[in-house]
Design a protein around this motif. Structure first.
Motif, PDB file in Angstrom:
ATOM      1  N   PHE A 146       0.832  -1.196   0.000  1.00 35.68           N
ATOM      2  CA  PHE A 146       0.000   0.000   0.000  1.00 35.68           C
ATOM      3  C   PHE A 146       0.871   1.252   0.000  1.00 35.68           C
ATOM      4  CE2 PHE A 146      -2.248  -3.461   1.989  1.00 35.68           C
ATOM      5  CZ  PHE A 146      -3.504  -3.413   1.405  1.00 35.68           C
ATOM      6  N   TYR A 147       0.424   2.228  -0.783  1.00 29.46           N
ATOM      7  CA  TYR A 147       1.085   3.536  -0.839  1.00 29.46           C
ATOM      8  C   TYR A 147       0.338   4.458   0.114  1.00 29.46           C
ATOM      9  CZ  TYR A 147       3.102   7.807  -2.836  1.00 29.46           C
ATOM     10  OH  TYR A 147       3.751   9.002  -3.018  1.00 29.46           O
ATOM     11  N   LEU A 148       0.972   4.803   1.225  1.00 33.13           N
ATOM     12  CA  LEU A 148       0.280   5.463   2.324  1.00 33.13           C
ATOM     13  C   LEU A 148      -0.218   6.874   2.008  1.00 33.13           C
ATOM     14  CD1 LEU A 148       2.439   4.198   5.334  1.00 33.13           C
ATOM     15  CD2 LEU A 148       0.327   3.246   4.377  1.00 33.13           C
ATOM     16  N   PRO A 149       0.529   7.717   1.282  1.00 33.18           N
ATOM     17  CA  PRO A 149       0.008   9.070   1.014  1.00 33.18           C
ATOM     18  C   PRO A 149      -1.335   9.071   0.293  1.00 33.18           C
ATOM     19  CG  PRO A 149       2.354   9.010   0.570  1.00 33.18           C
ATOM     20  CD  PRO A 149       1.927   7.590   0.828  1.00 33.18           C
ATOM     21  N   GLU A 150      -1.609   8.043  -0.509  1.00 31.85           N
ATOM     22  CA  GLU A 150      -2.878   7.961  -1.237  1.00 31.85           C
ATOM     23  C   GLU A 150      -3.829   6.936  -0.630  1.00 31.85           C
ATOM     24  OE1 GLU A 150      -2.054   7.216  -5.315  1.00 31.85           O
ATOM     25  OE2 GLU A 150      -0.979   9.113  -5.627  1.00 31.85           O
ATOM     26  N   GLY A 151      -3.344   6.126   0.299  1.00 38.45           N
ATOM     27  CA  GLY A 151      -4.185   5.094   0.889  1.00 38.45           C
ATOM     28  C   GLY A 151      -4.628   4.054  -0.114  1.00 38.45           C
ATOM     29  N   LYS A 152      -3.759   3.731  -1.083  1.00 35.70           N
ATOM     30  CA  LYS A 152      -4.108   2.824  -2.167  1.00 35.70           C
ATOM     31  C   LYS A 152      -3.128   1.657  -2.254  1.00 35.70           C
ATOM     32  CE  LYS A 152      -7.683   4.938  -4.057  1.00 35.70           C
ATOM     33  NZ  LYS A 152      -9.011   4.269  -4.186  1.00 35.70           N
ATOM     34  N   ALA A 153      -3.655   0.504  -2.658  1.00 34.88           N
ATOM     35  CA  ALA A 153      -2.793  -0.639  -2.936  1.00 34.88           C
ATOM     36  C   ALA A 153      -2.020  -0.396  -4.225  1.00 34.88           C
ATOM     37  CB  ALA A 153      -3.632  -1.904  -3.062  1.00 34.88           C
ATOM     38  N   PHE A 154      -0.819  -0.965  -4.307  1.00 36.13           N
ATOM     39  CA  PHE A 154      -0.073  -0.875  -5.559  1.00 36.13           C
ATOM     40  C   PHE A 154       0.446  -2.250  -5.961  1.00 36.13           C
ATOM     41  CE2 PHE A 154       3.224   0.055  -2.369  1.00 36.13           C
ATOM     42  CZ  PHE A 154       4.294  -0.729  -2.785  1.00 36.13           C
ATOM     43  N   SER A 155       0.615  -2.408  -7.271  1.00 34.82           N
ATOM     44  CA  SER A 155       1.048  -3.684  -7.842  1.00 34.82           C
ATOM     45  C   SER A 155       2.321  -3.469  -8.654  1.00 34.82           C
ATOM     46  CB  SER A 155      -0.059  -4.257  -8.732  1.00 34.82           C
ATOM     47  OG  SER A 155      -0.309  -3.372  -9.817  1.00 34.82           O
ATOM     48  N   GLU A 156       2.753  -4.495  -9.349  1.00 35.15           N
ATOM     49  CA  GLU A 156       3.970  -4.403 -10.159  1.00 35.15           C
ATOM     50  C   GLU A 156       3.849  -3.325 -11.237  1.00 35.15           C
ATOM     51  OE1 GLU A 156       4.961  -9.160  -9.904  1.00 35.15           O
ATOM     52  OE2 GLU A 156       3.144  -8.346 -10.789  1.00 35.15           O
ATOM     53  N   SER A 157       2.665  -3.178 -11.802  1.00 32.44           N
ATOM     54  CA  SER A 157       2.482  -2.183 -12.861  1.00 32.44           C
ATOM     55  C   SER A 157       2.681  -0.760 -12.362  1.00 32.44           C
ATOM     56  CB  SER A 157       1.092  -2.325 -13.486  1.00 32.44           C
ATOM     57  OG  SER A 157       0.082  -2.081 -12.525  1.00 32.44           O
ATOM     58  N   SER A 158       2.574  -0.554 -11.042  1.00 30.75           N
ATOM     59  CA  SER A 158       2.831   0.761 -10.456  1.00 30.75           C
ATOM     60  C   SER A 158       4.318   1.054 -10.339  1.00 30.75           C
ATOM     61  CB  SER A 158       2.191   0.860  -9.063  1.00 30.75           C
ATOM     62  OG  SER A 158       0.815   0.605  -9.102  1.00 30.75           O
ATOM     63  N   LEU A 159       5.145   0.009 -10.380  1.00 31.89           N
ATOM     64  CA  LEU A 159       6.575   0.150 -10.141  1.00 31.89           C
ATOM     65  C   LEU A 159       7.401   0.095 -11.425  1.00 31.89           C
ATOM     66  CD1 LEU A 159       7.014  -2.272  -7.091  1.00 31.89           C
ATOM     67  CD2 LEU A 159       6.339   0.146  -7.071  1.00 31.89           C
ATOM     68  N   PHE A 160       6.969  -0.740 -12.372  1.00 33.47           N
ATOM     69  CA  PHE A 160       7.816  -1.060 -13.516  1.00 33.47           C
ATOM     70  C   PHE A 160       7.289  -0.452 -14.821  1.00 33.47           C
ATOM     71  CE2 PHE A 160       8.371  -4.726 -10.582  1.00 33.47           C
ATOM     72  CZ  PHE A 160       9.719  -4.532 -10.295  1.00 33.47           C
ATOM     73  N   ILE A 161       8.210  -0.218 -15.732  1.00 41.73           N
ATOM     74  CA  ILE A 161       7.874   0.323 -17.041  1.00 41.73           C
ATOM     75  C   ILE A 161       7.169  -0.744 -17.884  1.00 41.73           C
ATOM     76  CG2 ILE A 161       9.778   1.980 -17.023  1.00 41.73           C
ATOM     77  CD1 ILE A 161      11.366   0.025 -18.757  1.00 41.73           C
ATOM     78  N   ASP A 162       6.538  -0.331 -18.968  1.00 39.94           N
ATOM     79  CA  ASP A 162       5.893  -1.277 -19.872  1.00 39.94           C
ATOM     80  C   ASP A 162       6.922  -2.273 -20.421  1.00 39.94           C
ATOM     81  OD1 ASP A 162       3.540   0.064 -19.483  1.00 39.94           O
ATOM     82  OD2 ASP A 162       3.651   1.210 -21.356  1.00 39.94           O
ATOM     83  N   GLY A 163       6.494  -3.506 -20.547  1.00 35.71           N
ATOM     84  CA  GLY A 163       7.379  -4.536 -21.065  1.00 35.71           C
ATOM     85  C   GLY A 163       8.358  -5.090 -20.054  1.00 35.71           C
ATOM     86  N   TYR A 164       8.083  -4.893 -18.771  1.00 33.84           N
ATOM     87  CA  TYR A 164       9.009  -5.318 -17.724  1.00 33.84           C
ATOM     88  C   TYR A 164       9.030  -6.829 -17.526  1.00 33.84           C
ATOM     89  CZ  TYR A 164       5.016  -6.196 -14.648  1.00 33.84           C
ATOM     90  OH  TYR A 164       3.856  -6.689 -14.099  1.00 33.84           O
ATOM     91  N   GLU A 165       7.979  -7.530 -17.953  1.00 34.07           N
ATOM     92  CA  GLU A 165       7.812  -8.932 -17.584  1.00 34.07           C
ATOM     93  C   GLU A 165       9.000  -9.808 -17.989  1.00 34.07           C
ATOM     94  OE1 GLU A 165       3.686  -7.172 -18.034  1.00 34.07           O
ATOM     95  OE2 GLU A 165       5.570  -7.129 -19.164  1.00 34.07           O
ATOM     96  N   ALA A 166       9.425  -9.719 -19.243  1.00 32.74           N
ATOM     97  CA  ALA A 166      10.508 -10.591 -19.712  1.00 32.74           C
ATOM     98  C   ALA A 166      11.839 -10.318 -19.010  1.00 32.74           C
ATOM     99  CB  ALA A 166      10.659 -10.474 -21.232  1.00 32.74           C
TER     100      ALA A 166
END
Length: 262
Positions: A164-184
């Protein structure tokens, strides 16, 4: 994640005592806990415990014991509601922790009574427990351990992380951290780390991928994989850590973990 594990655990068993193995999981994870000095959120457990007797199909007496203890932030309704939504599904859009936890327990109990009557089981013990894997003023990684025991046998606890990102009170996932195409490229880094930890043991490469089950701290990100899923002979969950330095080319310029990189 743990909701899916809950369904699967009806069909699996083990022989290790509930308390012993749960403590092993918790102690192993708590060793990595880092708590920021500037964190001001106060956390409080909301608990639920009930024992419900039932009659199985062969007229033997059984019982279901439910033991829940989940951490929620005090005086922070927005974050409370987000944790309810992510962990418990926010049943019927009700985001009050006490109400949602009671509703979840009631639903699980009804399912367990029906299952016990059909399978002639003598007893179930369902345990749901959470603790802070990491917290500072910006982020919190909340760990949830789920264990289901039937007839004295049990599956190893299922460990799931929620961030969770506390300033916004929201959950975050990998897509919040990594650029597009990060999976490979991230899968490649995870594969290299798993091979190092496997030390020659059999590796199931098909299961090595960003699975959404991760925690963060000041040094990097740690992925958690189920027992035997990635390294066949590995006992317990497999935790694979990557440093922010290794991950820097894949990270977004602005994200919930930006303060770790400055």
């Amino acid at each position: 994640m743990w909701q899916t594990a809950r369904k699967n655990l009806f069909y699996k068993g083990g022989t290790i005592l509930l308390l012993a193995i749960t403590l092993l999981v918790l102690n192993g994870c708590k060793q990595n806990r880092t708590e920021g000095e500037d964190n001001t959120i106060q956390w409080q457990p909301i608990t639920y415990h009930q024992v419900t007797p039932f009659d199985s199909s062969d007229s033997t007496k059984g019982e279901i014991e439910q033991d829940y203890s989940l951490l929620f932030p005090q005086d922070n309704p927005k974050l409370q509601g987000e944790i309810c939504r992510v962990l418990l599904g926010g049943l019927e859009n009700n985001l009050d922790p006490r109400t949602v936890l009671d509703s979840l327990a009631s639903s699980n109990r009804q399912h367990d009574v029906q299952k016990g009557a059909q399978d002639e089981s003598l007893s179930y013990h369902e345990r749901l427990h959470s603790f802070l894997a990491y917290t500072d003023a910006q982020v919190v990684s909340l760990a949830v351990v789920y264990t289901f025991t039937t007839r004295g046998n049990e599956e190893h606890p299922t460990l799931c992380y929620y961030n969770f990102y506390l300033p916004e009170g929201k959950a975050f996932s990998e897509s919040s951290l990594f650029i597009d195409g990060y999976e490979a490229p991230l899968t490649k880094l995870l594969t290299q780390a798993v091979e190092t930890q496997a030390n020659g043991e059999i590796v199931n490469y098909d299961e090595i991928r960003p699975n959404g089950n991760f925690m963060v701290n000041a040094t990097g990100i740690t992925y958690c994989f189920p027992e035997h899923a990635v390294v066949v002979d590995h006992k317990g969950e497999l935790n694979v850590s990557l440093s922010w330095q290794e991950l820097r080319p894949l990270l977004k310029e602005k994200s919930p973990i930006q303060h770790f990189l400055s």
